[in-house]
Design an enzyme around this catalytic site. Structure first.
Site, PDB file in Angstrom:
ATOM      1  CG  ASP A 160       2.653   6.000  -5.474  1.00 54.09           C
ATOM      2  OD1 ASP A 160       1.785   5.605  -6.281  1.00 54.09           O
ATOM      3  OD2 ASP A 160       2.883   7.207  -5.268  1.00 54.09           O
ATOM      4  CB  VAL A 161       0.286   1.235  -8.185  1.00 52.33           C
ATOM      5  CG1 VAL A 161       0.152   0.126  -7.150  1.00 52.33           C
ATOM      6  CG2 VAL A 161      -0.909   2.188  -8.147  1.00 52.33           C
TER       7      VAL A 161
ATOM      8  CE1 TYR B  21     -13.002   3.456  -9.181  1.00 55.10           C
ATOM      9  CE2 TYR B  21     -15.284   3.056  -9.798  1.00 55.10           C
ATOM     10  CZ  TYR B  21     -14.146   2.671  -9.124  1.00 55.10           C
ATOM     11  OH  TYR B  21     -14.144   1.508  -8.390  1.00 55.10           O
TER      12      TYR B  21
ATOM     13  CG  ASN C 216      -7.888  -3.821  -3.900  1.00 58.41           C
ATOM     14  OD1 ASN C 216      -9.040  -4.008  -4.256  1.00 58.41           O
ATOM     15  ND2 ASN C 216      -7.586  -3.079  -2.840  1.00 58.41           N
TER      16      ASN C 216
ATOM     17  CE  LYS D 263     -11.805   0.364 -10.402  1.00 56.53           C
ATOM     18  NZ  LYS D 263     -10.802  -0.542  -9.786  1.00 56.53           N
TER      19      LYS D 263
ATOM     20  CG  ASP E 188      -2.159   0.862   1.061  1.00 53.49           C
ATOM     21  OD1 ASP E 188      -3.233   0.276   0.855  1.00 53.49           O
ATOM     22  OD2 ASP E 188      -2.053   2.106   1.111  1.00 53.49           O
TER      23      ASP E 188
END
Length: 256
Positions: A71-72, A164, A98, A168, A44
């Site tokens: 941190d992605v 968003y 996720n 997605k 995370d």
């Protein structure tokens, strides 16, 4: 609804879960993976919450869980996460992506940086982590699974969710295409698409009125518990889903 017992569906597998701190789908998925016999690396970007979640999981599963801050949106941190997981437990068998970022804003009022931030975390982050994990799985000789967290928003229109929903929907398309790229290596790539999962963070970024309205659209008249979404992720990660790849599984009771 009854919380299920573990049946060793992931015994002998090492699983990496992003955005696993706190009380949402990520931490529920990490716990369910541990209960199904896996060794798990949680990550995370929030260091304090990550440490707290690690201690909670260690209380029941010490020795089979580790943590690495990531941190992605940072490519080097993503690479470090995969290296660390493989170094700690010897290999990576499952990557569960996720990490995601939402918010509510009309397109009329949305700034470029707001749009870009949501896509960078939700879509680009999924790409970065998937790419790093797939490379490691191929180096290991193939086999393994990636499970991405998409959303029914990728299919359904909703006010204020353009950024968003676009992210997605991108995760869904990316999942299908990535699956084709690595099918020859025996690696599966699938996604879940939850509709509404109840957790404290969601309440902070969404109005109570909207949450009530969304729950009313569900066939069961309630939001899913995070572990109910996690159960489907566990299934996709397990050998029970050995012939599923490039699929997006709706975790929803929502009717039109």
């Amino acid at each position: 609804m009854t919380y299920p017992e573990g049946h060793d569906l992931l015994a002998g597998k090492t699983v990496v879960v992003t955005a696993a701190a706190g009380t949402g789908i990520g931490s529920a998925t990490a716990r369910r993976c541990l209960e199904e016999g896996a060794t798990v690396v949680i990550s995370d970007h929030h260091e304090r919450r990550l440490a707290e979640t690690l201690e909670q999981l260690k209380a029941d599963h010490d020795g089979r869980v580790a943590a690495q801050r990531c941190d992605v949106t940072d490519e080097e941190q993503v690479r470090a996460l995969v290296r660390s997981a493989a170094s700690t437990f010897g290999r990576i068998d499952v990557m569960i992506n996720n990490a995601g970022l939402g918010g509510t804003r009309s397109v009329l009022d949305m700034a470029d940086d707001e749009w870009s931030r949501v896509l960078d975390v939700t879509l680009n982050g999924t790409f970065r982590c998937t790419r790093a994990a797939l490379k490691r799985m191929v180096e290991q000789g193939g086999g393994g699974a990636v499970v991405n967290n998409a959303s029914v928003a990728g299919w359904r229109a909703q006010h204020g969710q353009a950024h968003y929903a676009a992210a997605k929907a991108g995760v869904m398309a990316f999942t299908r295409c990535a699956a084709m790229d690595v099918a020859g290596h025996g690696i599966r790539v699938n996604a879940v698409a939850p509709s509404l999962a109840a957790h404290p963070f969601l309440a902070k970024v969404t109005s109570e009125q909207l949450l009530t309205e969304l729950a009313g659209r569900e066939a069961f008249g309630r939001a899913a518990q995070p572990w109910e979404v996690a159960n489907v992720m566990v299934f996709l990660a397990s050998d029970y889903a050995s012939y599923l790849t490039g699929e997006v599984v709706s975790v929803s009771s929502q009717h039109p």
